[in-house]
Scaffold this motif. Structure first.
Motif, PDB file in Angstrom:
ATOM      1  N   ARG A   9       0.835  -1.208   0.000  1.00 41.28           N
ATOM      2  CA  ARG A   9       0.000   0.000   0.000  1.00 41.28           C
ATOM      3  C   ARG A   9       0.870   1.259   0.000  1.00 41.28           C
ATOM      4  O   ARG A   9       0.634   2.190  -0.766  1.00 41.28           O
ATOM      5  CB  ARG A   9      -0.929   0.020   1.208  1.00 41.28           C
ATOM      6  N   ILE A  10       1.858   1.265   0.868  1.00 47.28           N
ATOM      7  CA  ILE A  10       2.751   2.423   0.963  1.00 47.28           C
ATOM      8  C   ILE A  10       3.497   2.613  -0.354  1.00 47.28           C
ATOM      9  O   ILE A  10       3.606   3.735  -0.866  1.00 47.28           O
ATOM     10  CB  ILE A  10       3.722   2.268   2.150  1.00 47.28           C
ATOM     11  N   GLU A  15       4.654   5.430  -5.333  1.00 47.74           N
ATOM     12  CA  GLU A  15       4.809   5.306  -6.783  1.00 47.74           C
ATOM     13  C   GLU A  15       3.802   6.193  -7.518  1.00 47.74           C
ATOM     14  O   GLU A  15       4.133   6.799  -8.538  1.00 47.74           O
ATOM     15  CB  GLU A  15       4.642   3.853  -7.219  1.00 47.74           C
ATOM     16  N   GLY A  16       2.576   6.224  -7.013  1.00 50.76           N
ATOM     17  CA  GLY A  16       1.563   7.072  -7.620  1.00 50.76           C
ATOM     18  C   GLY A  16       1.957   8.532  -7.573  1.00 50.76           C
ATOM     19  O   GLY A  16       1.874   9.243  -8.581  1.00 50.76           O
ATOM     20  N   TYR A  17       2.397   8.968  -6.416  1.00 50.06           N
ATOM     21  CA  TYR A  17       2.812  10.354  -6.257  1.00 50.06           C
ATOM     22  C   TYR A  17       3.951  10.687  -7.221  1.00 50.06           C
ATOM     23  O   TYR A  17       3.929  11.719  -7.896  1.00 50.06           O
ATOM     24  CB  TYR A  17       3.225  10.618  -4.814  1.00 50.06           C
ATOM     25  N   GLU A  48      -6.454   5.086  -5.411  1.00 50.94           N
ATOM     26  CA  GLU A  48      -7.740   5.094  -4.704  1.00 50.94           C
ATOM     27  C   GLU A  48      -7.960   3.779  -3.951  1.00 50.94           C
ATOM     28  O   GLU A  48      -8.403   3.778  -2.797  1.00 50.94           O
ATOM     29  CB  GLU A  48      -8.880   5.322  -5.685  1.00 50.94           C
ATOM     30  N   GLU A  49      -7.661   2.686  -4.593  1.00 48.05           N
ATOM     31  CA  GLU A  49      -7.904   1.360  -4.011  1.00 48.05           C
ATOM     32  C   GLU A  49      -7.131   1.142  -2.706  1.00 48.05           C
ATOM     33  O   GLU A  49      -7.678   0.615  -1.741  1.00 48.05           O
ATOM     34  CB  GLU A  49      -7.508   0.294  -5.032  1.00 48.05           C
ATOM     35  N   VAL A  50      -5.868   1.545  -2.660  1.00 49.06           N
ATOM     36  CA  VAL A  50      -5.064   1.279  -1.459  1.00 49.06           C
ATOM     37  C   VAL A  50      -5.431   2.178  -0.289  1.00 49.06           C
ATOM     38  O   VAL A  50      -5.066   1.888   0.855  1.00 49.06           O
ATOM     39  CB  VAL A  50      -3.549   1.345  -1.730  1.00 49.06           C
ATOM     40  N   LEU A  51      -6.158   3.256  -0.555  1.00 51.41           N
ATOM     41  CA  LEU A  51      -6.559   4.139   0.542  1.00 51.41           C
ATOM     42  C   LEU A  51      -7.671   3.531   1.388  1.00 51.41           C
ATOM     43  O   LEU A  51      -7.794   3.836   2.571  1.00 51.41           O
ATOM     44  CB  LEU A  51      -7.000   5.495  -0.006  1.00 51.41           C
ATOM     45  N   ASP A  52      -8.461   2.661   0.776  1.00 49.92           N
ATOM     46  CA  ASP A  52      -9.546   2.005   1.498  1.00 49.92           C
ATOM     47  C   ASP A  52      -8.961   1.042   2.536  1.00 49.92           C
ATOM     48  O   ASP A  52      -8.267   0.092   2.180  1.00 49.92           O
ATOM     49  CB  ASP A  52     -10.443   1.242   0.523  1.00 49.92           C
ATOM     50  N   VAL A 116       1.642   8.710   6.101  1.00 48.79           N
ATOM     51  CA  VAL A 116       2.173   7.403   5.720  1.00 48.79           C
ATOM     52  C   VAL A 116       3.661   7.306   6.051  1.00 48.79           C
ATOM     53  O   VAL A 116       4.129   6.272   6.550  1.00 48.79           O
ATOM     54  CB  VAL A 116       1.894   7.126   4.224  1.00 48.79           C
ATOM     55  N   PHE A 117       4.414   8.374   5.830  1.00 48.03           N
ATOM     56  CA  PHE A 117       5.840   8.351   6.139  1.00 48.03           C
ATOM     57  C   PHE A 117       6.079   8.226   7.636  1.00 48.03           C
ATOM     58  O   PHE A 117       6.917   7.430   8.074  1.00 48.03           O
ATOM     59  CB  PHE A 117       6.540   9.599   5.603  1.00 48.03           C
TER      60      PHE A 117
END
Length: 125
Positions: A9-10, A15-17, A48-52, A116-117
Protein backbone atom coordinates in the motif's frame (compact mmCIF):
# COMPACT_ATOMS: atom_id res chain seq x y z
CA UNK A 1 -3.22 -8.11 7.59
CA UNK A 2 0.36 -8.82 6.61
CA UNK A 3 3.29 -6.47 6.67
CA UNK A 4 3.61 -7.11 2.95
CA UNK A 5 0.10 -5.73 2.39
CA UNK A 6 0.98 -2.56 4.27
CA UNK A 7 4.28 -2.21 2.43
CA UNK A 8 2.49 -2.73 -0.91
CA UNK A 9 0.00 0.00 0.00
CA UNK A 10 2.75 2.42 0.96
CA UNK A 11 4.71 1.61 -2.19
CA UNK A 12 1.61 2.20 -4.33
CA UNK A 13 1.03 5.61 -2.71
CA UNK A 14 4.67 6.62 -3.20
CA UNK A 15 4.81 5.31 -6.78
CA UNK A 16 1.56 7.07 -7.62
CA UNK A 17 2.81 10.35 -6.26
CA UNK A 18 6.07 10.02 -8.22
CA UNK A 19 4.24 9.07 -11.41
CA UNK A 20 1.93 12.04 -10.98
CA UNK A 21 4.94 14.36 -10.63
CA UNK A 22 6.38 13.04 -13.89
CA UNK A 23 2.99 13.21 -15.63
CA UNK A 24 2.49 16.79 -14.50
CA UNK A 25 5.86 17.77 -15.97
CA UNK A 26 4.87 16.56 -19.45
CA UNK A 27 2.44 19.39 -20.14
CA UNK A 28 -0.24 17.11 -21.59
CA UNK A 29 -3.66 18.57 -22.31
CA UNK A 30 -5.40 15.22 -21.87
CA UNK A 31 -4.67 11.60 -21.09
CA UNK A 32 -5.17 10.40 -24.67
CA UNK A 33 -2.05 12.21 -25.89
CA UNK A 34 0.67 9.77 -24.77
CA UNK A 35 1.54 6.43 -23.21
CA UNK A 36 1.77 8.16 -19.83
CA UNK A 37 -1.75 9.36 -20.44
CA UNK A 38 -3.02 5.82 -20.73
CA UNK A 39 -1.22 4.94 -17.48
CA UNK A 40 -2.54 7.86 -15.44
CA UNK A 41 -5.98 6.33 -14.94
CA UNK A 42 -4.42 3.06 -13.80
CA UNK A 43 -2.35 4.94 -11.23
CA UNK A 44 -5.41 6.88 -10.07
CA UNK A 45 -7.37 3.65 -9.68
CA UNK A 46 -4.64 1.86 -7.73
CA UNK A 47 -4.06 4.93 -5.58
CA UNK A 48 -7.74 5.09 -4.70
CA UNK A 49 -7.90 1.36 -4.01
CA UNK A 50 -5.06 1.28 -1.46
CA UNK A 51 -6.56 4.14 0.54
CA UNK A 52 -9.55 2.01 1.50
CA UNK A 53 -8.70 0.46 4.87
CA UNK A 54 -5.26 2.05 5.11
CA UNK A 55 -5.88 2.95 8.74
CA UNK A 56 -6.81 -0.67 9.50
CA UNK A 57 -3.60 -1.87 7.85
CA UNK A 58 -1.59 0.40 10.15
CA UNK A 59 -3.68 -0.43 13.22
CA UNK A 60 -2.61 -4.06 12.97
CA UNK A 61 1.03 -2.99 13.36
CA UNK A 62 0.78 -0.20 15.96
CA UNK A 63 0.43 -0.53 19.73
CA UNK A 64 -3.08 -0.05 21.09
CA UNK A 65 -3.78 3.20 22.85
CA UNK A 66 -5.27 6.65 22.68
CA UNK A 67 -2.34 8.16 20.80
CA UNK A 68 -2.52 5.46 18.14
CA UNK A 69 -6.28 5.88 17.73
CA UNK A 70 -5.91 9.65 17.39
CA UNK A 71 -3.20 9.28 14.75
CA UNK A 72 -5.26 6.71 12.87
CA UNK A 73 -8.27 9.04 12.90
CA UNK A 74 -6.11 11.70 11.23
CA UNK A 75 -4.89 9.16 8.68
CA UNK A 76 -8.46 8.06 7.98
CA UNK A 77 -9.60 11.68 7.38
CA UNK A 78 -6.63 12.41 5.13
CA UNK A 79 -7.18 9.18 3.18
CA UNK A 80 -10.89 9.95 2.74
CA UNK A 81 -10.18 13.50 1.55
CA UNK A 82 -7.47 12.27 -0.81
CA UNK A 83 -9.74 9.54 -2.15
CA UNK A 84 -12.45 12.12 -2.87
CA UNK A 85 -10.07 14.21 -4.98
CA UNK A 86 -8.58 11.17 -6.74
CA UNK A 87 -12.10 10.01 -7.65
CA UNK A 88 -13.02 13.46 -8.91
CA UNK A 89 -9.95 13.64 -11.14
CA UNK A 90 -10.48 10.10 -12.44
CA UNK A 91 -14.09 10.93 -13.33
CA UNK A 92 -13.06 13.69 -15.74
CA UNK A 93 -13.25 13.01 -19.49
CA UNK A 94 -9.70 14.36 -19.91
CA UNK A 95 -6.91 14.26 -17.34
CA UNK A 96 -4.38 16.97 -18.11
CA UNK A 97 -0.93 17.41 -16.65
CA UNK A 98 -2.16 20.59 -14.97
CA UNK A 99 -5.00 18.73 -13.28
CA UNK A 100 -2.61 16.08 -11.96
CA UNK A 101 -0.19 18.80 -10.84
CA UNK A 102 -3.01 20.40 -8.86
CA UNK A 103 -3.98 17.03 -7.38
CA UNK A 104 -0.41 16.43 -6.25
CA UNK A 105 -0.29 19.90 -4.73
CA UNK A 106 -3.45 19.25 -2.72
CA UNK A 107 -2.90 19.64 0.99
CA UNK A 108 -4.84 16.40 1.46
CA UNK A 109 -2.44 14.39 -0.71
CA UNK A 110 0.55 16.00 0.99
CA UNK A 111 -0.89 15.32 4.45
CA UNK A 112 -1.57 11.70 3.48
CA UNK A 113 2.03 11.27 2.36
CA UNK A 114 3.29 12.71 5.63
CA UNK A 115 0.97 10.45 7.63
CA UNK A 116 2.17 7.40 5.72
CA UNK A 117 5.84 8.35 6.14
CA UNK A 118 5.51 8.93 9.89
CA UNK A 119 3.44 5.83 10.57
CA UNK A 120 5.55 3.75 8.20
CA UNK A 121 8.65 4.75 10.12
CA UNK A 122 7.00 3.78 13.41
CA UNK A 123 6.11 0.30 12.17
CA UNK A 124 9.37 -0.22 10.28
CA UNK A 125 7.94 -0.38 6.78
Amino acid sequence: MSGDDLKDRIDTIEEGYEFFLAYAAQGLTDDAASKAGTQVRDYLSRYEEVLDGLDTAFRARLPAGEATESALAVLRRDAEASRAFVRLVAAQPAVSSQLIDNLNASIHIRALLTDVFVLGELVGV
